[in-house]
Design an enzyme around this catalytic site. Structure first.
Site, PDB file in Angstrom:
ATOM      1  N   GLU A   1      52.123  33.483  60.067  1.00  0.00           N
ATOM      2  CA  GLU A   1      52.560  32.406  59.179  1.00  0.00           C
ATOM      3  C   GLU A   1      51.381  31.978  58.327  1.00  0.00           C
ATOM      4  OE1 GLU A   1      55.806  30.334  62.246  1.00  0.00           O
ATOM      5  OE2 GLU A   1      53.952  29.295  61.707  1.00  0.00           O
TER       6      GLU A   1
ATOM      7  N   LYS B   1      48.684  29.663  56.967  1.00  0.00           N
ATOM      8  CA  LYS B   1      48.025  28.470  57.518  1.00  0.00           C
ATOM      9  C   LYS B   1      47.707  27.541  56.351  1.00  0.00           C
ATOM     10  CE  LYS B   1      44.596  26.898  60.824  1.00  0.00           C
ATOM     11  NZ  LYS B   1      44.507  25.587  60.168  1.00  0.00           N
TER      12      LYS B   1
ATOM     13  N   ARG C   1      49.087  18.153  59.565  1.00  0.00           N
ATOM     14  CA  ARG C   1      50.151  18.513  60.493  1.00  0.00           C
ATOM     15  C   ARG C   1      51.004  17.286  60.792  1.00  0.00           C
ATOM     16  NH1 ARG C   1      49.351  21.964  66.059  1.00  0.00           N
ATOM     17  NH2 ARG C   1      51.518  21.938  66.771  1.00  0.00           N
TER      18      ARG C   1
ATOM     19  N   ARG D   1      48.709  14.617  63.803  1.00  0.00           N
ATOM     20  CA  ARG D   1      48.118  15.367  64.913  1.00  0.00           C
ATOM     21  C   ARG D   1      47.546  14.423  65.971  1.00  0.00           C
ATOM     22  NH1 ARG D   1      45.790  20.447  64.146  1.00  0.00           N
ATOM     23  NH2 ARG D   1      45.625  19.976  61.929  1.00  0.00           N
TER      24      ARG D   1
ATOM     25  N   GLU E   1      53.669  21.199  58.158  1.00  0.00           N
ATOM     26  CA  GLU E   1      52.420  20.829  57.496  1.00  0.00           C
ATOM     27  C   GLU E   1      52.757  20.160  56.167  1.00  0.00           C
ATOM     28  OE1 GLU E   1      48.068  21.347  58.071  1.00  0.00           O
ATOM     29  OE2 GLU E   1      49.787  21.843  59.327  1.00  0.00           O
TER      30      GLU E   1
ATOM     31  N   PHE F   1      57.419  24.781  60.568  1.00  0.00           N
ATOM     32  CA  PHE F   1      57.158  26.023  61.301  1.00  0.00           C
ATOM     33  C   PHE F   1      57.658  26.016  62.741  1.00  0.00           C
ATOM     34  CE2 PHE F   1      53.102  23.578  61.383  1.00  0.00           C
ATOM     35  CZ  PHE F   1      53.023  23.320  62.747  1.00  0.00           C
TER      36      PHE F   1
ATOM     37  N   ARG G   1      45.944  24.251  74.325  1.00  0.00           N
ATOM     38  CA  ARG G   1      45.358  25.180  73.359  1.00  0.00           C
ATOM     39  C   ARG G   1      45.300  26.551  74.025  1.00  0.00           C
ATOM     40  NH1 ARG G   1      41.632  24.152  69.196  1.00  0.00           N
ATOM     41  NH2 ARG G   1      41.192  22.095  70.052  1.00  0.00           N
TER      42      ARG G   1
ATOM     43  N   LYS H   1      44.600  31.263  65.329  1.00  0.00           N
ATOM     44  CA  LYS H   1      44.339  31.026  63.907  1.00  0.00           C
ATOM     45  C   LYS H   1      43.245  31.967  63.415  1.00  0.00           C
ATOM     46  CE  LYS H   1      41.515  26.988  65.107  1.00  0.00           C
ATOM     47  NZ  LYS H   1      41.381  25.526  64.950  1.00  0.00           N
TER      48      LYS H   1
END
Length: 594
Positions: free
Chosen positions: A260, A262, A267, A282, A312, A352, A429, A435
């Site tokens: 996707e 970035k 966010r 976020r 985003e 997303f 995470r 990313k």
């Protein structure tokens, strides 16, 4: 529960920097806490009065507290201020001056209708007053708040006054973070690692450590297992890991993955419940009022009336169909002049993910399944669109799509695992999302988000400012900040003025207990500001403490030739680049260099 019982525990916590000792002390605290006071005790120990996303603040400035201390002891504000300049901690000032005056004398400085009842303070007393303070608004609010604080001082012992002061100024700084509290709760109410996982999941879907503690104390683990998503209450967002090359990413994700774009924006997690829409950043701050155009667009563009989606928000040039920079978008973050900002800076939201739909949690659905649901919900709209996406199976395809993202004004791509077991990992995470960014002017494959922990005064043309900043990575396992570089390059003169103003406002007299540093900064600060930086490469360092002893005894890791990229006000320090990420990057750098 007497307040003195709580402050005795706080003194024990203040006396240690060891996480295991902190956990033991918290377990002791929970043993002493009545069931009905667990929520209040956990919030107070976290240095707040409610869940972060609620946004309730006490609103005390140093001047208000100085006035309250001065009045409570019958002395001039100048005398209190003089001691404050010497100590740098109004909590210690309150402790010393109230101790000198004597608690029994404090009532003499109140008029009859100001005098509080005699007797020891309880946690409930403080909790009730703090909640009253937080709700005061309008004309005369500061005076009303100060009077309520005076009432607490009139009954407080010197030690109690110290911690009351730190709490009202949001400066408790016991080094206690939510994950430490979760560990202590799991030891008190659970039976091992499995209990911790259950409690942590409940925390991740509620974003409310006080509520979790309250339910555990009153109803037990079975009730925690039944906690579900609630529209309007933010879910802690899933985060991505990083890897340097297309080959490594594709191999890690099983030979193929979804890419996707970035986007370089903010966010957002949007909660839609009929006509009610809440937007969370976020950091779980509600930002609905800043983006009324987004809430209006979501109402008209989604086919379902009860959903939680993520995307985003980007600054958008509708005339040229181009993305604008993150810095331009940040000028939308204001309380006033919102209509004018909407006109000057239009936005587009790229969705997303979807986490919830019409009464059903989608967290345990695979990423491909969630994407199908998301695609089925979106109507054609100029503001709300799907994030660009393509499945790739080779490094060449990866690079081709990556270059397409860069040409479109994005900062890179997000690679996502498309296998079956790819649930949304709230608050985690992991390597389900990876990313990939690149700055062609740097040997670094990516930029890093580090936390400011201190500063050094500038010389020459930088005299009068903090010319060099001490940066740290976040050690998520130990919940502490470990220094990784001194940053002095990349700042404009205007940046340095802002940096100095921002950091001096959060400066503290001593190094914070959750900061690990061999260097002695001119100014120490509360570790809450995040800056994005880049550098030449990573190296072993005898000076810095990031991953100390992990690669080589008595040495850490450091960024060489770091330069400032931008402020990351949208990130909390706990969302910064972690020590483990720095270690992984260093090991991969070694492999590439042979």
């Amino acid at each position: 529960m007497k307040l003195s019982t709580l402050t005795d525990i706080y003194q024990k916590l203040d006396a240690t920097t060891k996480r295991l000792e902190m956990i033991d002390i918290l377990v002791e605290l929970f043993e002493l806490t009545p069931l009905e006071e667990m929520r209040a005790v956990i919030y107070l120990t976290s240095g707040k009065i409610c869940a972060d996303y609620i946004g309730l603040e006490l609103g005390f400035a140093d001047k208000m507290v100085i006035k309250a201390i001065a009045k409570s002891i019958g002395k001039a504000e100048s005398e209190v201020n003089k001691l404050f300049k010497k100590k740098g901690d109004l909590g210690e000032v309150a402790e010393k001056l109230i101790g000198q005056t004597g608690q029994q004398q404090l009532g003499a400085f109140f008029t009859p209708n100001e005098k509080s009842e005699t007797g020891e303070l309880t946690v409930d007393d403080v909790w009730d007053i703090l909640n009253k303070i937080a709700l005061i608004e309008g004309k005369g609010a500061n005076q009303k708040k100060t009077n309520l604080l005076l009432g607490l001082y009139s009954k407080a012992t010197p030690i109690e006054a110290k911690y009351i002061t730190r709490i009202v100024l949001s400066q408790l700084r016991l080094g206690i973070k939510d994950l430490t509290i979760i560990e202590a709760l799991s030891r008190k109410y659970g039976d091992g690692k499995e209990s911790r996982k259950i409690i942590e999941h409940a925390y991740n879907v509620t974003s409310d450590i006080g509520t979790i503690g309250d339910i555990l104390a009153s109803k037990g683990m079975e009730a925690i297992k039944k906690i579900e998503i609630s529209v309007g209450r933010p879910i802690r967002m899933m985060a991505a890991q990083r890897m340097p090359t297309a080959e490594e990413i594709i191999e890690k994700l099983g030979g193929s993955c979804a890419l996707e774009f970035k986007y370089d924006g903010e966010r957002v997690q949007a909660h839609i419940n009929g006509d009610g829409i809440k937007l969370y950043s976020r950091n779980l701050n509600e930002i609905s009022e800043m983006y009324p155009d987004v809430t209006a667009a979501l109402k008209r563009s989604l086919k379902s009336s009860q959903v939680i989606v993520e995307g985003e928000i980007t600054a958008w040039d509708p005339d040229n169909e181009r993305l604008k920079s993150f810095q331009i978008l940040m000028s939308r973050k204001r309380k006033y002049g919102i209509e004018d900002a909407m006109e000057k800076i239009p936005v587009r939201v790229f969705l997303f993910d979807i986490l919830y739909k019409d009464g059903e949690s989608l967290l345990n659905k695979s990423y491909p399944e969630r994407r199908v649901v998301l695609e089925s919900l979106i109507k054609d709209d100029p503001v709300i669109v799907l994030a660009s996406r393509e499945v790739v199976s080779s490094p060449d395809e990866f690079v081709e799509y990556f270059e397409k993202a860069i040409e479109s004004g994005c900062e890179g791509v997000m690679a996502k695992d498309i296998r079956k077991e790819t649930q949304y990992q709230a608050g985690s995470r992991g390597f389900l999302w990876i990313k990939h960014k690149f700055d062609y002017s740097s040997a670094f494959n990516d930029s890093y988000d580090f936390v400011v922990v201190g500063g050094f005064y500038g010389k020459g043309r930088r005299k009068g400012t903090l010319g060099t900043i001490l940066m740290a990575a976040y050690n998520a396992e130990e919940e502490r900040f470990e220094t990784v570089c001194k940053l002095g390059t990349g700042f404009t003169d205007e940046d340095l003025i802002k940096v100095t103003k921002d950091l001096m406002s959060i400066s503290v007299e001593k190094k914070p207990k959750d900061v690990i540093s061999k260097l002695d900064a001119d100014v120490w600060v509360v570790p809450e500001k995040v800056y994005e930086i880049q550098g030449a490469d990573l190296s072993i360092s005898p000076v810095h403490t990031c991953a100390l002893d992990e690669i080589k005894k008595d040495t850490g890791l450091a960024i060489r030739f770091p330069r400032f990229i931008r402020f990351r006000d949208d990130k909390k320090p706990e969302l910064a680049t972690t020590t483990s990420e720095v270690v992984d990057a260093f090991k991969k750098q070694r492999l590439r260099s042979g």
